[in-house]
Motif scaffolding. Structure first.
Motif, mmCIF file in Angstrom:
data_model
loop_
_atom_site.group_PDB
_atom_site.id
_atom_site.type_symbol
_atom_site.label_atom_id
_atom_site.label_comp_id
_atom_site.label_asym_id
_atom_site.label_seq_id
_atom_site.Cartn_x
_atom_site.Cartn_y
_atom_site.Cartn_z
ATOM 1 N N SER A 23 39.025 -18.522 90.483
ATOM 2 C CA SER A 23 37.702 -18.173 90.983
ATOM 3 C C SER A 23 36.688 -18.853 90.084
ATOM 4 O O SER A 23 36.915 -18.995 88.884
ATOM 5 C CB SER A 23 37.514 -16.660 90.954
ATOM 6 O OG SER A 23 37.458 -16.205 89.619
ATOM 7 N N ALA A 24 35.583 -19.294 90.655
ATOM 8 C CA ALA A 24 34.544 -19.958 89.868
ATOM 9 C C ALA A 24 34.088 -19.066 88.724
ATOM 10 O O ALA A 24 33.746 -19.539 87.649
ATOM 11 C CB ALA A 24 33.366 -20.312 90.762
ATOM 12 N N ARG A 25 34.144 -17.761 88.971
ATOM 13 C CA ARG A 25 33.643 -16.801 87.979
ATOM 14 C C ARG A 25 34.447 -16.831 86.686
ATOM 15 O O ARG A 25 33.949 -16.440 85.632
ATOM 16 C CB ARG A 25 33.670 -15.384 88.588
ATOM 17 C CG ARG A 25 32.580 -14.469 88.099
ATOM 18 C CD ARG A 25 31.188 -15.000 88.335
ATOM 19 N NE ARG A 25 30.879 -15.255 89.732
ATOM 20 C CZ ARG A 25 30.500 -14.310 90.579
ATOM 21 N NH1 ARG A 25 30.427 -13.067 90.193
ATOM 22 N NH2 ARG A 25 30.190 -14.606 91.808
ATOM 23 N N ASP A 26 35.710 -17.265 86.775
ATOM 24 C CA ASP A 26 36.554 -17.370 85.582
ATOM 25 C C ASP A 26 35.860 -18.153 84.480
ATOM 26 O O ASP A 26 36.021 -17.867 83.299
ATOM 27 C CB ASP A 26 37.867 -18.099 85.915
ATOM 28 C CG ASP A 26 38.918 -17.141 86.456
ATOM 29 O OD1 ASP A 26 38.913 -15.975 86.047
ATOM 30 O OD2 ASP A 26 39.735 -17.573 87.283
ATOM 31 N N GLU A 27 35.072 -19.179 84.890
ATOM 32 C CA GLU A 27 34.521 -20.102 83.900
ATOM 33 C C GLU A 27 33.129 -19.725 83.408
ATOM 34 O O GLU A 27 32.599 -20.346 82.508
ATOM 35 C CB GLU A 27 34.491 -21.518 84.501
ATOM 36 C CG GLU A 27 35.875 -22.100 84.717
ATOM 37 C CD GLU A 27 35.977 -22.889 86.002
ATOM 38 O OE1 GLU A 27 35.103 -23.733 86.227
ATOM 39 O OE2 GLU A 27 36.927 -22.636 86.778
ATOM 40 N N TYR A 28 32.525 -18.705 84.009
ATOM 41 C CA TYR A 28 31.128 -18.400 83.639
ATOM 42 C C TYR A 28 30.935 -16.944 83.235
ATOM 43 O O TYR A 28 30.148 -16.222 83.820
ATOM 44 C CB TYR A 28 30.196 -18.733 84.798
ATOM 45 C CG TYR A 28 30.258 -20.183 85.182
ATOM 46 C CD1 TYR A 28 29.613 -21.140 84.395
ATOM 47 C CD2 TYR A 28 30.970 -20.594 86.291
ATOM 48 C CE1 TYR A 28 29.682 -22.482 84.725
ATOM 49 C CE2 TYR A 28 31.045 -21.932 86.631
ATOM 50 C CZ TYR A 28 30.402 -22.870 85.852
ATOM 51 O OH TYR A 28 30.484 -24.185 86.176
ATOM 52 N N THR A 29 31.669 -16.515 82.237
ATOM 53 C CA THR A 29 31.541 -15.113 81.846
ATOM 54 C C THR A 29 30.937 -14.963 80.454
ATOM 55 O O THR A 29 30.955 -13.896 79.881
ATOM 56 C CB THR A 29 32.908 -14.405 81.895
ATOM 57 O OG1 THR A 29 33.876 -15.301 81.394
ATOM 58 C CG2 THR A 29 33.259 -13.992 83.302
ATOM 59 N N ASP A 30 30.369 -16.055 79.906
ATOM 60 C CA ASP A 30 29.767 -15.952 78.574
ATOM 61 C C ASP A 30 28.311 -15.489 78.678
ATOM 62 O O ASP A 30 27.814 -15.181 79.748
ATOM 63 C CB ASP A 30 29.858 -17.300 77.835
ATOM 64 C CG ASP A 30 29.204 -18.425 78.617
ATOM 65 O OD1 ASP A 30 28.765 -18.162 79.752
ATOM 66 O OD2 ASP A 30 29.148 -19.546 78.087
#
Ligand SMILES: *Cc1c(COP(=O)(O)O)cnc(C)c1O
Length: 349
Positions: A23-30
């Motif tokens: 999922s794209a969200r995997d990469e933007y959790t910072d």
């Protein structure tokens, strides 16, 4: 130390070649993600607290566990209860209708159920009379297709933990993964195997927030293993397997260190008191030592006593059909009031 252990020889071929869902969200959790506009996952944009998909890697929960247990988050996998974690382990390593697992009865029923669901042969080896693993029969039952050995320590329903030397022998000599289910470890005075994770590349430890942490309702199970094993399990887990409310509740509870510790102390005190009071019941023939939040007792007629308690409004667990548990009942430790009522009713019947 095991020198020739190679996890790749244990993984199923289809899992090794799997292209995991991303999922794209995997990469933007910072931290910077707060300023970003998320138009990737077809969510409803109006805020209500849970309109967004949850963090697939559960960073907040893992970072607390990582601190508490002194272990890298890369060695942690979270599941929708230990039951999901155990199922993931089956699906990653056991080829249906081909591989087998070894369980030691009497023990937690889910290992056998999950083996059946996944079409995996369950080689059931009896524990000894004092509920310890018998190393030789276990190793003799194992072959090249024996992928997992399940050790439940402290064990449900017997209540004892397995001797360190015995477990170590199995870790050193069993060729597959050794899963130590530590659902009850917080009620035991023995140390968790977590400290020895680095010494045994084939060791997988499962824990849960369902028992000592008082969160059975949110379904949160924890798996600790080598980063290689965790990466494999991560590749097959459903992307959003721990929901947002469960993650929030887990964080809230894990921060209440003193409250949890006090409850554990109280449950252990109640356990000691209950055992003392059980000794006065004439038809209880044996009270097994317990390192858990339950006690196993042998009575004159388990099914009769079970039915009598039900009539009086008390539900316990009848274990009489389990191997080595003839006429045994399992009693969960309740509040002082509940335990007193149990003792009162046990005296009346
Ligand atoms: C209760 C229990 C669990 C907990 O399972 P969850 O799915 O995490 O609630 C795991 N193992 C054993 C042996 C248990 O008795």
């Amino acid at each position: 130390m095991i020198v020739d252990f190679n996890i790749n020889t244990l993984v199923r071929a289809n899992i090794k070649e799997l292209q995991p869902y991303s999922s794209a969200r995997d990469e933007y959790t910072d931290a910077t993600s707060k300023e970003m506009i998320f138009l990737d996952a077809n969510e409803n944009p109006f805020e209500n607290g849970v309109n967004r998909y949850p963090d697939p890697q559960q960073h907040a929960v893992k970072s607390l566990l990582s601190e508490m247990k002194n272990i890298d988050p890369k060695n942690i996998l979270l599941g929708n209860g230990s039951d999901e974690v155990l199922d993931l382990i089956f699906r990653a390593f056991c080829e249906p209708n081909f591989d087998n697992v070894i369980t030691l009865s009497p023990t937690y029923g889910m290992y056998g159920v999950l083996a059946n669901i996944n079409a995996i042969e369950n080689r059931c080896i009896l524990l000894s009379d004092n509920f310890q693993p018998r190393v030789d029969p276990i190793l003799k039952a194992a072959d090249a297709q024996s992928k997992i050995l399940f050790l439940c320590s402290p064990n449900n329903p017997s209540g004892n933990s397995f001797s360190t030397e015995t477990v170590e022998k199995l870790l050193l000599n069993f060729k597959g993964l050794v899963v130590i289910d530590e659902a009850y470890i917080d009620f035991s005075d023995k140390k968790s195997w977590l400290e020895k994770l680095r010494l045994f590349p084939n060791l997988v430890i499962t824990q849960t927030l369902s028992k000592a942490y008082g969160l059975a309702g949110i379904r949160l199970g924890v798996c600790y293993a080598s980063q290689e094993i965790i990466a494999i399990l991560n590749s097959i887990k459903p992307p959003y397997n721990v929901n947002e409310l469960s993650q929030q509740k887990a964080v809230e509870r894990l921060l209440k260190v003193d409250e949890v510790a006090q409850e554990i102390v109280k449950i252990k005190e109640e356990r000691a008191l209950l055992i003392l009071n059980l000794k006065a019941i004439s038809y209880i023939q044996e009270i097994y030592p317990s390192e858990c939040n339950f006690v196993l007792v042998k009575v004159d007629n388990a099914t009769k006593r079970y039915d009598e308690l039900i009539v009086k409004g008390i539900v316990i667990r009848n274990r009489t059909t389990q191997p080595l548990c003839d006429n045994c009942l399992r009693l969960t430790i309740g509040t002082r009031l509940e335990n007193n009522r149990l003792i009162q009713v046990l005296k009346e019947i």
